[in-house]
Enzyme design. Structure first.
Site, PDB file in Angstrom:
ATOM      1  N   ILE A 243      -5.162  11.896   9.650  1.00  0.00           N
ATOM      2  CA  ILE A 243      -4.004  12.252   8.830  1.00  0.00           C
ATOM      3  C   ILE A 243      -4.325  12.106   7.336  1.00  0.00           C
ATOM      4  O   ILE A 243      -4.082  13.020   6.541  1.00  0.00           O
ATOM      5  CB  ILE A 243      -2.779  11.395   9.223  1.00  0.00           C
ATOM      6  CG1 ILE A 243      -2.285  11.805  10.621  1.00  0.00           C
ATOM      7  CG2 ILE A 243      -1.662  11.546   8.194  1.00  0.00           C
ATOM      8  CD1 ILE A 243      -1.070  11.044  11.120  1.00  0.00           C
TER       9      ILE A 243
ATOM     10  N   GLY B  61     -11.297  13.428   9.387  1.00  0.00           N
ATOM     11  CA  GLY B  61     -10.271  14.481   9.427  1.00  0.00           C
ATOM     12  C   GLY B  61      -9.027  14.008  10.149  1.00  0.00           C
ATOM     13  O   GLY B  61      -8.374  14.766  10.854  1.00  0.00           O
TER      14      GLY B  61
ATOM     15  N   ALA C  69       4.145   2.938   8.057  1.00  0.00           N
ATOM     16  CA  ALA C  69       5.138   2.195   7.278  1.00  0.00           C
ATOM     17  C   ALA C  69       6.417   1.950   8.071  1.00  0.00           C
ATOM     18  O   ALA C  69       6.992   0.851   8.019  1.00  0.00           O
ATOM     19  CB  ALA C  69       5.448   2.972   6.007  1.00  0.00           C
TER      20      ALA C  69
ATOM     21  N   LYS D  71       2.535  11.757  -1.108  1.00  0.00           N
ATOM     22  CA  LYS D  71       3.564  12.795  -0.905  1.00  0.00           C
ATOM     23  C   LYS D  71       3.924  13.475  -2.218  1.00  0.00           C
ATOM     24  O   LYS D  71       4.254  14.667  -2.242  1.00  0.00           O
ATOM     25  CB  LYS D  71       4.815  12.203  -0.249  1.00  0.00           C
ATOM     26  CG  LYS D  71       4.754  12.235   1.270  1.00  0.00           C
ATOM     27  CD  LYS D  71       3.720  11.322   1.801  1.00  0.00           C
ATOM     28  CE  LYS D  71       2.774  11.700   2.823  1.00  0.00           C
ATOM     29  NZ  LYS D  71       1.833  10.656   3.214  1.00  0.00           N
TER      30      LYS D  71
ATOM     31  N   GLU E 198     -15.471  15.652  10.520  1.00  0.00           N
ATOM     32  CA  GLU E 198     -14.736  14.821  11.486  1.00  0.00           C
ATOM     33  C   GLU E 198     -15.602  14.580  12.723  1.00  0.00           C
ATOM     34  O   GLU E 198     -16.177  15.509  13.278  1.00  0.00           O
ATOM     35  CB  GLU E 198     -13.413  15.519  11.864  1.00  0.00           C
ATOM     36  CG  GLU E 198     -12.685  14.947  13.072  1.00  0.00           C
ATOM     37  CD  GLU E 198     -12.390  13.454  12.991  1.00  0.00           C
ATOM     38  OE1 GLU E 198     -11.884  13.016  11.951  1.00  0.00           O
ATOM     39  OE2 GLU E 198     -12.694  12.742  13.977  1.00  0.00           O
TER      40      GLU E 198
ATOM     41  N   HIS F  84      22.478  28.298  13.145  1.00  0.00           N
ATOM     42  CA  HIS F  84      21.577  29.427  12.909  1.00  0.00           C
ATOM     43  C   HIS F  84      21.741  29.918  11.475  1.00  0.00           C
ATOM     44  O   HIS F  84      22.872  29.993  10.981  1.00  0.00           O
ATOM     45  CB  HIS F  84      21.941  30.570  13.864  1.00  0.00           C
ATOM     46  CG  HIS F  84      21.127  31.815  13.597  1.00  0.00           C
ATOM     47  ND1 HIS F  84      19.830  31.932  14.022  1.00  0.00           N
ATOM     48  CD2 HIS F  84      21.428  32.961  12.928  1.00  0.00           C
ATOM     49  CE1 HIS F  84      19.369  33.121  13.646  1.00  0.00           C
ATOM     50  NE2 HIS F  84      20.311  33.758  12.979  1.00  0.00           N
TER      51      HIS F  84
ATOM     52  N   VAL G 255       0.849  -1.203   0.000  1.00  0.00           N
ATOM     53  CA  VAL G 255       0.000   0.000   0.000  1.00  0.00           C
ATOM     54  C   VAL G 255       0.879   1.246   0.000  1.00  0.00           C
ATOM     55  O   VAL G 255       0.622   2.214  -0.714  1.00  0.00           O
ATOM     56  CB  VAL G 255      -0.933  -0.025   1.239  1.00  0.00           C
ATOM     57  CG1 VAL G 255      -1.590   1.330   1.464  1.00  0.00           C
ATOM     58  CG2 VAL G 255      -1.979  -1.112   1.078  1.00  0.00           C
TER      59      VAL G 255
ATOM     60  N   ARG H  18      -8.428   2.309   8.726  1.00  0.00           N
ATOM     61  CA  ARG H  18      -8.082   1.108   7.982  1.00  0.00           C
ATOM     62  C   ARG H  18      -8.268  -0.112   8.882  1.00  0.00           C
ATOM     63  O   ARG H  18      -8.154  -0.008  10.103  1.00  0.00           O
ATOM     64  CB  ARG H  18      -6.642   1.200   7.474  1.00  0.00           C
ATOM     65  CG  ARG H  18      -6.479   2.342   6.478  1.00  0.00           C
ATOM     66  CD  ARG H  18      -5.081   2.414   5.917  1.00  0.00           C
ATOM     67  NE  ARG H  18      -4.711   1.240   5.136  1.00  0.00           N
ATOM     68  CZ  ARG H  18      -5.011   1.075   3.842  1.00  0.00           C
ATOM     69  NH1 ARG H  18      -5.697   1.994   3.183  1.00  0.00           N
ATOM     70  NH2 ARG H  18      -4.619  -0.020   3.219  1.00  0.00           N
TER      71      ARG H  18
HETATM   72  C1  LIG Z   1      -3.202   7.297   1.574  1.00  0.00           C
HETATM   73  C2  LIG Z   1      -2.229   6.730   2.555  1.00  0.00           C
HETATM   74  C3  LIG Z   1      -1.137   7.453   2.934  1.00  0.00           C
HETATM   75  C4  LIG Z   1      -0.231   6.926   3.844  1.00  0.00           C
HETATM   76  N1  LIG Z   1       0.839   7.674   4.193  1.00  0.00           N
HETATM   77  C5  LIG Z   1       1.717   7.188   5.082  1.00  0.00           C
HETATM   78  C6  LIG Z   1       2.863   7.918   5.430  1.00  0.00           C
HETATM   79  O1  LIG Z   1       3.088   9.012   4.922  1.00  0.00           O
HETATM   80  N2  LIG Z   1       3.725   7.393   6.329  1.00  0.00           N
HETATM   81  C7  LIG Z   1       3.491   6.168   6.906  1.00  0.00           C
HETATM   82  O2  LIG Z   1       4.296   5.737   7.729  1.00  0.00           O
HETATM   83  N3  LIG Z   1       2.411   5.437   6.590  1.00  0.00           N
HETATM   84  C8  LIG Z   1       1.527   5.912   5.688  1.00  0.00           C
HETATM   85  N4  LIG Z   1       0.443   5.163   5.334  1.00  0.00           N
HETATM   86  C9  LIG Z   1       0.283   3.842   5.974  1.00  0.00           C
HETATM   87  C10 LIG Z   1       1.200   2.811   5.302  1.00  0.00           C
HETATM   88  O3  LIG Z   1       0.897   2.751   3.939  1.00  0.00           O
HETATM   89  C11 LIG Z   1       1.021   1.465   5.955  1.00  0.00           C
HETATM   90  O4  LIG Z   1       1.212   1.574   7.344  1.00  0.00           O
HETATM   91  C12 LIG Z   1       2.030   0.472   5.409  1.00  0.00           C
HETATM   92  O5  LIG Z   1       1.882   0.330   4.021  1.00  0.00           O
HETATM   93  C13 LIG Z   1       1.844  -0.884   6.076  1.00  0.00           C
HETATM   94  O6  LIG Z   1       2.791  -1.756   5.576  1.00  0.00           O
HETATM   95  P1  LIG Z   1       2.528  -3.319   5.620  1.00  0.00           P
HETATM   96  O7  LIG Z   1       3.802  -3.939   5.171  1.00  0.00           O
HETATM   97  O8  LIG Z   1       1.962  -3.714   6.911  1.00  0.00           O
HETATM   98  O9  LIG Z   1       1.388  -3.635   4.552  1.00  0.00           O
HETATM   99  P2  LIG Z   1       0.921  -3.020   3.181  1.00  0.00           P
HETATM  100  O10 LIG Z   1       1.748  -1.928   2.716  1.00  0.00           O
HETATM  101  O11 LIG Z   1      -0.549  -2.820   3.339  1.00  0.00           O
HETATM  102  O12 LIG Z   1       1.169  -4.214   2.175  1.00  0.00           O
HETATM  103  C14 LIG Z   1       0.459  -5.398   2.298  1.00  0.00           C
HETATM  104  C15 LIG Z   1       0.599  -6.134   1.003  1.00  0.00           C
HETATM  105  O13 LIG Z   1       0.045  -7.427   1.202  1.00  0.00           O
HETATM  106  C16 LIG Z   1      -0.613  -7.822   0.037  1.00  0.00           C
HETATM  107  N5  LIG Z   1      -1.584  -8.833   0.416  1.00  0.00           N
HETATM  108  C17 LIG Z   1      -2.685  -8.697   1.193  1.00  0.00           C
HETATM  109  N6  LIG Z   1      -3.290  -9.878   1.351  1.00  0.00           N
HETATM  110  C18 LIG Z   1      -2.542 -10.774   0.662  1.00  0.00           C
HETATM  111  C19 LIG Z   1      -2.654 -12.162   0.440  1.00  0.00           C
HETATM  112  N7  LIG Z   1      -3.632 -12.897   0.981  1.00  0.00           N
HETATM  113  N8  LIG Z   1      -1.726 -12.759  -0.341  1.00  0.00           N
HETATM  114  C20 LIG Z   1      -0.710 -12.054  -0.898  1.00  0.00           C
HETATM  115  N9  LIG Z   1      -0.565 -10.730  -0.711  1.00  0.00           N
HETATM  116  C21 LIG Z   1      -1.470 -10.119   0.061  1.00  0.00           C
HETATM  117  C22 LIG Z   1      -1.228  -6.557  -0.517  1.00  0.00           C
HETATM  118  O14 LIG Z   1      -1.404  -6.679  -1.930  1.00  0.00           O
HETATM  119  C23 LIG Z   1      -0.164  -5.518  -0.155  1.00  0.00           C
HETATM  120  O15 LIG Z   1       0.698  -5.293  -1.250  1.00  0.00           O
HETATM  121  C24 LIG Z   1      -0.454   5.640   4.401  1.00  0.00           C
HETATM  122  C25 LIG Z   1      -1.560   4.888   4.014  1.00  0.00           C
HETATM  123  C26 LIG Z   1      -2.440   5.414   3.094  1.00  0.00           C
HETATM  124  C27 LIG Z   1      -3.607   4.593   2.688  1.00  0.00           C
END
Ligand SMILES: Cc1cc2nc3c(=O)[nH]c(=O)nc-3n(C[C@H](O)[C@H](O)[C@H](O)COP(=O)(O)OP(=O)(O)OC[C@H]3O[C@@H](n4cnc5c(N)ncnc54)[C@H](O)[C@@H]3O)c2cc1C
Length: 468
Positions: free
Chosen positions: A184, A182, A319, A54, A204, A443, A44, A271
């Site tokens: 992040i 409302g 992330a 970003k 919100e 500074h 994601v 989420r």
């Molecule tokens: C719009 C938005 C903006 C964000 N901005 C930020 C930010 O600026 N900074 C930040 O720290 N976080 C941000 N986040 C949150 C961040 O994206 C998540 O916390 C992060 O991606 C989580 O990582 P993860 O590895 O847990 O899973 P994910 O990134 O959700 O990846 C999970 C992966 O698992 C795969 N998957 C799911 N089920 C299966 C399955 N059964 N078999 C195989 N594959 C599967 C999916 O396809 C996906 O690719 C944002 C989220 C969104 C939605």
């Protein structure tokens, strides 16, 4: 159906948690299979979250700065936005990063499999992609299948109702955009679409935007969005939604009572962990009602050979938390001593100004009965902020009155997120505010505001007049 294959270590999900786990395990000599339902790596975060948002926020900031440079004697005229070119640019950035990850996987000999993985029993899973279903047995597994946007119940199916993924596809710039939530993500979407020309209304439920952040810092972000023409209704609940041919109408109750009519609506209400999507029960994995797979500080699930990391393990869904957990899981799975045990996970809203915080907030300290003191430095007194055309902002440090130890911090202002890094190190090192005040900060920099807030707590600040 193909013959069953065996993986020493299988990682499900190639987001920041999954690819970090896979790459770290490969670096530790493991043979790793990395499975993701999508073709590109990055999850994601890279594909539809952190990075595309970003990129669009950067465009929004440039548009806003160009619009507001008039009083410096410079004018560019009205900006022309080519939405197709902007979308392509955003996609190119995402593609550069996901391609880079694929190269990193190849170099480490991590085998990437595109397909949806579902546990089919103890120590086995099935992967269904575009070809025939693959069956795998595994020695160990790390589940990093992330989270999905929450959909509000009872809402109609309508392609004018978007989640954050649809909003970041940049399908169109609606004339009127309502954002429900409302937090992040909702605030970042408001910042983007307001700059692109939408008339934005944010609704919100909590009594402030960015719930969980310090209220006065969140207020600076609200005021900035308001100054950009956004309507913001807090303490307000959407109680009904109606979609007609011409618009989507939200009926609101609470702080704002009435209707909000829009050409598109973004649902940004949180989420949900994807625990239900991996057949957890078949593997004997414990799973909570909200889809979370619970883990201990070593990212171990209730099954000795299965680990879980990232959003699927619950809040905070960020992330950088996922990445750190991913490395811990890979190390523990490979027989190393490691644990994820920190209270200091930074949160950043990349709004304009940015809102960034780390460590407990004043509300959390109050409810835990922990004594604290707060000191603030307003960015209106920062030479660097003014000289850079910066907006309202403040740096706020929280410390213990007993031993002056830094407990937490909130920074709001342009680039606040970058300032948080040094504060995070100070927290991890157990620094006192004297340590910070006595560190020579260059500074004129925004980082000085951190030292000034510390000096203010000690009564040694000369850049403001403090009477006793
Ligand atoms: C719009 C938005 C903006 C964000 N901005 C930020 C930010 O600026 N900074 C930040 O720290 N976080 C941000 N986040 C949150 C961040 O994206 C998540 O916390 C992060 O991606 C989580 O990582 P993860 O590895 O847990 O899973 P994910 O990134 O959700 O990846 C999970 C992966 O698992 C795969 N998957 C799911 N089920 C299966 C399955 N059964 N078999 C195989 N594959 C599967 C999916 O396809 C996906 O690719 C944002 C989220 C969104 C939605």
């Amino acid at each position: 159906m193909s013959e069953k294959q065996h993986a020493d270590l299988v990682v499900i999900g190639a987001g920041p948690g999954g690819y970090a786990a896979a790459f770290r395990a490969a670096d530790l000599g493991r043979s790793v299979v990395l499975v993701d339902a999508r073709v590109t790596l990055g999850g994601v975060c890279l594909n539809e979250g952190c990075i595309p948002s970003k990129a669009l926020l950067h465009a929004a900031r440039v548009l806003h700065e160009a619009d507001n440079i008039g009083e410096w004697g410079i004018s560019f005229g009205k900006a022309k936005i080519d939405i197709d070119a902007l979308r392509k640019r955003k996609e190119a950035i995402v593609s550069q990063l996901t391609t880079g990850l694929a190269q990193l996987a190849r170099r480490r000999k991590v085998r990437c499999v595109a397909g949806r993985a579902v546990f089919t029993g103890i120590d086995e899973l099935a992967v269904s992609g575009t070809g025939a279903e693959e069956r795998w047995s595994f020695g160990q597994a790390i589940v990093a299948a992330g989270s999905s946007p929450v959909r509000l119940p009872g809402w109609p199916e309508d392609d004018r109702i978007w989640d954050s993924t649809a909003a970041l596809e940049l399908r169109a710039v609606p004339r009127r955009l309502a954002i429900v939530g409302g937090g992040i993500i909702g605030l970042e979407m408001a910042t983007i679409y307001a700059a692109l020309g939408s008339s934005v209304t944010v609704i919100e439920l909590a009594d402030q935007v960015a719930p969980g952040a310090e209220p006065d810092a969140a207020e600076l972000v609200r005021a900035s969005l308001k100054a950009r023409g956004c309507g913001i209704h807090v303490a307000t609940r959407v109680v009904a939604v109606a979609a007609s041919a011409s618009e989507v109408t939200l009926l609101c109750e609470g702080g704002f009572v009435g209707e909000v009519a829009a050409d598109a609506v973004i649902q940004a209400v949180g989420r949900r962990a994807n625990g239900g999507a991996v057949g957890a029960q078949a593997a004997g994995l414990a799973i909570e009602a909200n889809g979370v797979i619970p883990v201990d500080s070593q990212c171990r699930t209730n099954r000795a050979n299965i680990f879980a990391v990232g959003d699927i393990t619950g809040a905070p869904m960020l992330a950088h938390r996922a990445t750190h957990q991913g490395k811990v899981a890979a190390e523990v799975a490979s027989g190393h001593a490691a644990a994820f045990d920190t209270a200091f996970i930074p949160s950043i809203a990349y709004t304009d100004p940015e809102l960034a915080w780390v460590g407990p907030t004043t509300a959390q300290l109050k409810s835990a009965g922990i004594p604290f003191k707060v000191s603030r430095f307003p960015w209106a007194a920062s030479g660097r902020n003014l000289a850079s055309g910066g907006s309202d902002g403040q740096t706020m440090l929280i410390h213990s009155p007993d031993n002056l130890r830094l407990l937490g911090a909130t920074v709001v202002g342009p680039g606040a997120g970058e300032l948080l890094a040094a504060i995070g190190v100070a927290l991890e090192m157990g620094s006192t505010i004297s340590d910070i005040a006595l560190t020579v900060h260059a500074h004129p920099t925004l980082s000085e505001t951190v030292a000034f807030a510390a000096e203010r707590a000690l009564g040694t600040l000369t850049d403001l007049y403090q009477h006793s």
